[in-house]
Every structure is written in C-alpha cells, then in structure tokens.
Design a protein around this motif. Structure first.
Motif, mmCIF file in Angstrom:
data_model
loop_
_atom_site.group_PDB
_atom_site.id
_atom_site.type_symbol
_atom_site.label_atom_id
_atom_site.label_comp_id
_atom_site.label_asym_id
_atom_site.label_seq_id
_atom_site.Cartn_x
_atom_site.Cartn_y
_atom_site.Cartn_z
ATOM 1 N N CYS A 27 0.841 -1.193 0.000
ATOM 2 C CA CYS A 27 0.000 0.000 0.000
ATOM 3 C C CYS A 27 0.874 1.241 0.000
ATOM 4 C CB CYS A 27 -0.932 0.010 1.218
ATOM 5 S SG CYS A 27 -2.382 -1.027 0.973
ATOM 6 N N TYR A 28 0.522 2.175 -0.861
ATOM 7 C CA TYR A 28 1.284 3.410 -0.966
ATOM 8 C C TYR A 28 0.678 4.436 -0.026
ATOM 9 C CZ TYR A 28 3.393 7.586 -2.981
ATOM 10 O OH TYR A 28 4.080 8.754 -3.175
ATOM 11 N N ASN A 29 1.475 5.080 0.784
ATOM 12 C CA ASN A 29 0.974 6.097 1.705
ATOM 13 C C ASN A 29 1.183 7.483 1.118
ATOM 14 O OD1 ASN A 29 0.058 4.511 3.889
ATOM 15 N ND2 ASN A 29 2.167 4.133 4.486
ATOM 16 N N PHE A 30 0.086 8.173 0.828
ATOM 17 C CA PHE A 30 0.150 9.580 0.471
ATOM 18 C C PHE A 30 0.438 10.331 1.776
ATOM 19 C CE2 PHE A 30 -2.312 7.467 -2.731
ATOM 20 C CZ PHE A 30 -1.963 8.087 -3.919
ATOM 21 N N ASN A 31 0.807 11.603 1.699
ATOM 22 C CA ASN A 31 1.278 12.256 2.921
ATOM 23 C C ASN A 31 0.163 12.615 3.896
ATOM 24 O OD1 ASN A 31 0.096 14.613 1.965
ATOM 25 N ND2 ASN A 31 2.020 15.603 1.412
ATOM 26 N N MET A 32 -1.094 12.500 3.501
ATOM 27 C CA MET A 32 -2.186 12.772 4.436
ATOM 28 C C MET A 32 -3.018 11.540 4.746
ATOM 29 S SD MET A 32 -4.054 16.458 3.958
ATOM 30 C CE MET A 32 -5.341 15.980 5.104
ATOM 31 N N ILE A 33 -3.003 10.571 3.862
ATOM 32 C CA ILE A 33 -3.926 9.456 3.993
ATOM 33 C C ILE A 33 -3.359 8.257 3.248
ATOM 34 C CG2 ILE A 33 -5.269 10.145 1.960
ATOM 35 C CD1 ILE A 33 -7.785 9.292 3.443
ATOM 36 N N SER A 34 -3.600 7.058 3.744
ATOM 37 C CA SER A 34 -3.037 5.858 3.135
ATOM 38 C C SER A 34 -3.867 5.405 1.935
ATOM 39 C CB SER A 34 -2.982 4.723 4.157
ATOM 40 O OG SER A 34 -4.295 4.311 4.506
ATOM 41 N N VAL A 48 -4.881 -2.935 -6.104
ATOM 42 C CA VAL A 48 -4.553 -1.893 -7.083
ATOM 43 C C VAL A 48 -3.074 -1.532 -6.976
ATOM 44 C CG1 VAL A 48 -5.073 0.421 -7.928
ATOM 45 C CG2 VAL A 48 -6.904 -0.971 -6.933
ATOM 46 N N GLN A 49 -2.352 -1.679 -8.077
ATOM 47 C CA GLN A 49 -0.955 -1.259 -8.126
ATOM 48 C C GLN A 49 -0.917 0.226 -8.526
ATOM 49 O OE1 GLN A 49 -1.878 -4.158 -10.202
ATOM 50 N NE2 GLN A 49 -1.631 -5.310 -8.327
ATOM 51 N N VAL A 50 -0.211 1.044 -7.764
ATOM 52 C CA VAL A 50 -0.237 2.486 -8.032
ATOM 53 C C VAL A 50 1.095 3.049 -8.507
ATOM 54 C CG1 VAL A 50 -2.143 2.911 -6.431
ATOM 55 C CG2 VAL A 50 0.222 3.096 -5.614
ATOM 56 N N THR A 51 2.175 2.304 -8.401
ATOM 57 C CA THR A 51 3.457 2.786 -8.914
ATOM 58 C C THR A 51 3.801 2.006 -10.179
ATOM 59 O OG1 THR A 51 4.880 1.195 -7.744
ATOM 60 C CG2 THR A 51 4.221 3.201 -6.531
ATOM 61 N N VAL A 254 3.536 0.659 -19.737
ATOM 62 C CA VAL A 254 3.145 -0.311 -18.706
ATOM 63 C C VAL A 254 1.855 0.096 -17.984
ATOM 64 C CG1 VAL A 254 3.806 -1.339 -16.494
ATOM 65 C CG2 VAL A 254 5.449 -1.292 -18.388
ATOM 66 N N PRO A 255 1.726 1.347 -17.483
ATOM 67 C CA PRO A 255 0.478 1.704 -16.774
ATOM 68 C C PRO A 255 -0.755 1.639 -17.660
ATOM 69 C CG PRO A 255 2.236 3.259 -16.267
ATOM 70 C CD PRO A 255 2.711 2.441 -17.420
ATOM 71 N N LYS A 256 -0.612 1.939 -18.945
ATOM 72 C CA LYS A 256 -1.763 1.883 -19.853
ATOM 73 C C LYS A 256 -2.250 0.455 -20.038
ATOM 74 C CE LYS A 256 -0.668 6.032 -22.624
ATOM 75 N NZ LYS A 256 0.519 6.546 -21.956
ATOM 76 N N ILE A 517 -7.716 6.952 -7.339
ATOM 77 C CA ILE A 517 -6.811 6.985 -6.179
ATOM 78 C C ILE A 517 -5.866 8.172 -6.277
ATOM 79 C CG2 ILE A 517 -4.891 5.772 -5.061
ATOM 80 C CD1 ILE A 517 -6.369 3.136 -5.788
ATOM 81 N N TYR A 518 -5.296 8.409 -7.476
ATOM 82 C CA TYR A 518 -4.420 9.572 -7.664
ATOM 83 C C TYR A 518 -5.184 10.878 -7.445
ATOM 84 C CZ TYR A 518 -1.468 6.177 -10.199
ATOM 85 O OH TYR A 518 -0.718 5.096 -10.571
ATOM 86 N N ALA A 519 -6.442 10.914 -7.871
ATOM 87 C CA ALA A 519 -7.238 12.131 -7.736
ATOM 88 C C ALA A 519 -7.421 12.512 -6.273
ATOM 89 C CB ALA A 519 -8.598 11.945 -8.413
#
Length: 580
Positions: A27-34, A48-51, A254-256, A517-519
């Motif tokens: 899980c990727y942790n954004f700076n305010m919320i996981s 969900v893979q985010v990187t 790759v992400p596409k 998720i990015y939004a």
C-alpha cells in the motif's frame, strides 16, 4: 476467441474474471492518507498497483505469432527492443504456447446452445417486427466464438503490423480489459510533432477499430508514439538511450496496459428510489450554472465532437459488436465532462485522543468504520491529529456520450453519489431510461474529487471557526464545479489560488481505479502543502499525464469566462504537458 463478446453480453457466457496475479501490492501512503483508506472511501475493493514498478512486476505479456509477411524492419526492430526492455523491467514474458488454455467441452456446448437460441430469438423478433438491439451471429463469427484455445486472463498480447481480419489477436482473448492488445505499426504518414489534437483523435480511433486493439505503438526510423483510449499522443525520439527508453516504457506503456479503460456499469451503483426535479432548488441553480458554463465552453474549443461507433472503420460487423460491448453498449465516445458538486454538509473534526478513547483503533490505522458503516479518517494537519466522518457527496453530471456544450437538461442529466464507500445514482423525474443512458467513464474520478473537496472544506471550516473560508462556504451553500478536458494549463496562466498536482503520476487510462486513487490522494497532498504554507485554497487542477486535466473551480460559468478571457491558458493536446 474474443469472449469479450461473451462475457459482456447479457445473452451469453457470463464468466467471473480472475487476476493472474495473486501477490498483493504494497500500500502506498500519500502524505495525508493511506492508499487503504482511499480505497475504502471510494469503495475500491480489488488489489490496485499504483506505482509503475508495481505495475511492471504484475504485468504479463505474450508476443503474438503474426502471420503477416508485410511487417517492416522498423516494426520488427522495435519489437525486439521492447521485449528486451520489458524483460529488464521484470515483466513476465510468457511463451505463446504457455499463454493458451483450452475451453472445457461442456462450456463450448453451452455457448453453441446460446448462439442458436440467440439467432432464433433474433429471427423471431425480426419476423414479428419487434424492436430490438440484438444481432445475428453468422457461421464465420460462430466459429471464432467456439474456438477451444484462448489466452489466459491477465496476459496482454503484443502484435505486429496489419493482420488479416480473421487472424487478429482479439479472436483469442476473453475481453479487452483482461487481455489488452498492443499493436506495433508503421508511423502514420500524416502525423507529426505539429499535428493538432483532432487529427490525432481521428487517427487513433480509426486505428483502434481497424486493428481491434487497445493500444497502438507507431514507429519509424526517427520516432515512436503511443495511442490509447485517453486520446493521448506522446511522441518520442527513437535515438534516445536504452535507459531513457526503459523509463518511457515504464511510464508511458506499462500503466496503460495494467490500468486499462473500464467503463462503469449500472450494476456497480445503488439506485435512489426517489427522483430529482431539475426545476426545483437546489438542482435548478446547479443546472443553470452547468448549462450556462457549457455554452460558454463551446467558444473555448476544448470539447471536440465525439465519435460514433458506427462511423469507425471496423472490418466486419462482428468487430463493431465487440467495439460496442467494450464500451458497455455505448454508441460512441465523447471526451471530457462537466459536473457540479451539490451543496455539501461538512463534517466536524474531533481530536485524535478523544476519538480513540471512544473507539478501539490500532495506532497504525488511519480509517475506521462504525456500526452504521460510516467511514472516519485520521488526518494530520499542522502537527495536530484529528478524525472526521467522510461526508456524503452528490454530483450533478452529464450522461456519457451527451453533447457536452449543448446538453439537454431533460435527457442528459444524471446525479451521482458516494455514500459510505458505495456509488449511488439518482435519475431526473419523467425520464425514460434507455440503453444510451450511461454514467461517465470518469465517474470514480468525479466522485473522488467531490469527496476530497468535502474533506478539505471540513478542515478549513474547523480552522476558521469565526469566519468560514470562501472554499468551505461556497461548497456548503452553492456547490463546486468539477470539469475535465483533454488538455493542460499553461503554468503562468493558472487561475489565482488554484493549485496543480499530478504531473508525475503514471499514465493510466480513464475509468481505472488508479486514476481515482491519484485524484483523491493527490488532492489531499496538494491541499496540505498549500495549507501549511498559509496560502489561500480555492480549488485545484489535477493533471492526468497522457489524458488531460480535472479542474475543481467555484463555478463552471466563471471557469469558462476565465478561459475565454485568457485563450492561451489551456489547449487541447500535449502543448502544456510539463511531464512527458
């Protein structure tokens, strides 16, 4: 055998989709919320893979044994370089013989029975003159559908050059979501670095239909380009070093593949029993802003005409059917959206100490679901920890495929909600729902921005108890506009107090869970930075590389007026994309 036709049709072969990858991503942790909290808020339950690195590690690809004898040297050379690079990126390259599996004989018999039943039903309706949207399956198509060898789910297919219409990879896949098709072609002669967005749009859609593919990689001796359904068109120098080429593939391809287009279906929503009245407040004022702003946006030329499926150069009727099914039986595609968040009830912030005294929550967990399924999140603001209930949000939007700048308020409106991690839908009164009434491809992104706006406004209201900030006041009393087009802002012409984020995100397709998720994660990161610097927050621009921009602004009308006043502020295409 393209069982997209089978798995998406209401008549045939409904099969559960499984991922070929069983290892959960970190899980990727954004700076305010996981990431885990974000997915809980948005109701995204799958892994969900985010990187890009995670995506590459979970990507599987097979190279199709092409039969065409007219494949250029440039295409063959690019294929070799691509395979070597994917291997370096730890992508799982599967031998073609290992990529196939056989359909059980029993399923083949069931499919044959359904094909015969479908044709009998089609013939009966035609003879009786009954209106229908079904289709007759001819013998050639039936043979394709009844093939016993198919590519396993979760494996993308790379194909070269122009194949015969009956030998395309799509005949061997389950659906375009589970098995992306990537076709490497010679570079179109009428496309260059200076080509306008509309020409790219026309060319890409025609190539998708003709070759029945998700992604086009066009190559010549000097350059290469990637087309996907985002209508993006990044062009790269073929002479770049292998290390730069590797980065291009990791971020631009790759992400596409791992996060492909996936339209939202009605079954993903809960339907609100009562209907809204467009002529009654607050809906009336919301719709008036949408209608006035949309008409003004027509002057900006940021919303090109859409494409009808029937106008695309499919090589046979079966391919056209598959194209429609891939778009959830939509008749076409139009790019961009207009939406207006409804006036929103904001939440109160509670200190971390007080909240944890009442609830048993592990220290490392930043979200909590109570007995009523209400979701609470922990936020760290200016070195203080708080909890707040995720607000309920509703958004007035336009249905997918509508004429964005000249929509019909009586036919094109749809209200979308996000409540307790579930998507809701509400219809206008007196509207007869038909097959063309679909939610936007970007629904999850729209709702991510709406809930992010509500969280931010709640925080701002807490820290400004004596006088509400403009953002919180406008959102709670009048709502906030959320819009999207396939272009970017010139940095020195960004509206005052509007932040921008997302330039370095992976290039995923619209409607993917990653885009939502990015939004939300990026919106809260961007706000936190602005708030800690004691700057005014009035909204933001969420950049989606190789896709476009999402803009949260006080009013759609005011945003359109700004763009008319400053016509160079935003353009369609990649002109102002700073991260390529």
């Amino acid at each position: 055998m393209c069982t997209l036709f089978l798995s998406m049709s209401n008549l045939f072969f409904q099969e559960k989709i499984h991922s070929i990858c069983d290892t959960p991503p970190k899980c990727y942790n954004f700076n305010m919320i996981s990431q885990e909290a974000i997915q809980t808020i948005l109701g995204i339950k799958e892994k969900v893979q985010v990187t890009p690195e995670e995506m590459a590690d979970h990507m599987n690809v097979v190279f199709f044994p092409n039969t065409s004898k007219n494949i250029s040297k440039q295409v063959i050379d690019f294929r070799k370089r691509l395979e070597s690079t994917l291997s370096d990126l730890k992508v799982n390259i599967v031998p073609y013989s290992d990529a196939l599996e056989r359909v059980p004989f029993g399923k083949t018999i069931k499919r044959l029975t359904r094909i015969v039943g479908n044709n009998l039903l089609f013939s009966a309706k035609k003879i009786l003159g009954i209106s229908h949207t079904s289709y007759f399956i001819d013998i050639k198509t039936a043979k394709i559908l009844l093939q016993r060898a198919v590519v396993k789910r979760g494996i993308a297919i790379v194909s070269l050059g122009e194949e015969n219409a009956n030998d395309l990879p799509m005949h061997y896949i389950r659906n375009f979501k589970d098995n992306s098709v990537i076709t490497i072609l010679d570079f179109p002669k009428d496309i260059s670095e200076e080509t306008e967005f509309e020409k790219h749009f026309d060319t890409a859609m025609s190539l998708f239909a003709y070759h029945m593919t998700n992604i086009i990689i066009a190559v010549d001796n000097e350059k290469w380009m990637v087309y996907n359904f985002n209508a993006s068109h990044p062009i790269y120098n073929m002479g770049e070093s292998d290390e730069i080429f590797k980065k291009r593939i990791l971020h631009a391809l790759v992400p596409k593949v791992v996060a492909p287009i996936s339209p939202h279906k009605f079954k993903e929503f809960k339907i609100k029993g009562e209907r809204f009245n467009p002529a009654a407040e607050p809906d009336k004022s919301i719709i008036e802003d949408l209608a006035k702003g949309a008409l003004l946006f027509d002057e900006t030329k940021l919303f090109p005409d859409g494409k009808k499926i029937d106008d695309l150069p499919f090589r046979n009727s079966f391919h056209k059917i598959i194209g429609k099914l891939h778009l959830d039986n939509r008749n076409g595609m139009s790019f961009g959206f207009f939406a207006k968040q409804m006036p929103t009830m904001l939440s109160n912030l509670v200190s971390d100490v007080n909240f944890r005294e009442k609830n048993m929550i592990p220290n490392e967990q930043d979200f909590f679901i109570d007995e009523n399924k209400e979701i609470y999140i922990s936020v760290n603001i200016k070195n203080q920890k708080f909890w707040l209930k995720v607000p309920e949000v509703w958004v007035m939007s336009l249905r997918s495929g509508s004429n964005k700048t000249h929509f019909d308020p009586n036919k094109d409106l749809i209200k979308l909600g996000l409540l307790k991690g579930e998507m809701w839908m509400e219809f206008p009164i007196d509207l007869k729902i038909n097959t063309g009434y679909k939610p936007s491809f970007d629904t999850k992104v729209i709702l991510a921005h709406a809930v992010g706006n509500a969280i931010i406004a709640s925080i701002l209201k807490h820290f400004d108890k004596n006088k509400e900030t403009d953002f919180a006041k406008i959102l709670s009393e009048k709502g906030y506009s959320i819009s999207h087009w396939h272009g970017y802002f010139k940095k020195d012409l960004i509206p005052e107090n509007i932040g921008m984020y997302g330039e370095a995100n992976p290039h995923v397709a619209c409607s993917s869970p990653q885009s939502a998720i990015y939004a939300l994660g990026g919106k809260l990161e961007n706000f936190n930075k602005i708030f800690n610097e004691n700057k005014v927050y009035a909204g933001d621009i969420h950049v989606e590389p190789h896709h476009g921009s999402n803009i949260s602004f006080p009013s759609l009308t005011k945003l359109a007026e700004y763009l008319i006043q400053y016509p160079e502020a935003s353009k369609l295409g990649n002109k102002y994309l700073n991260y390529k």
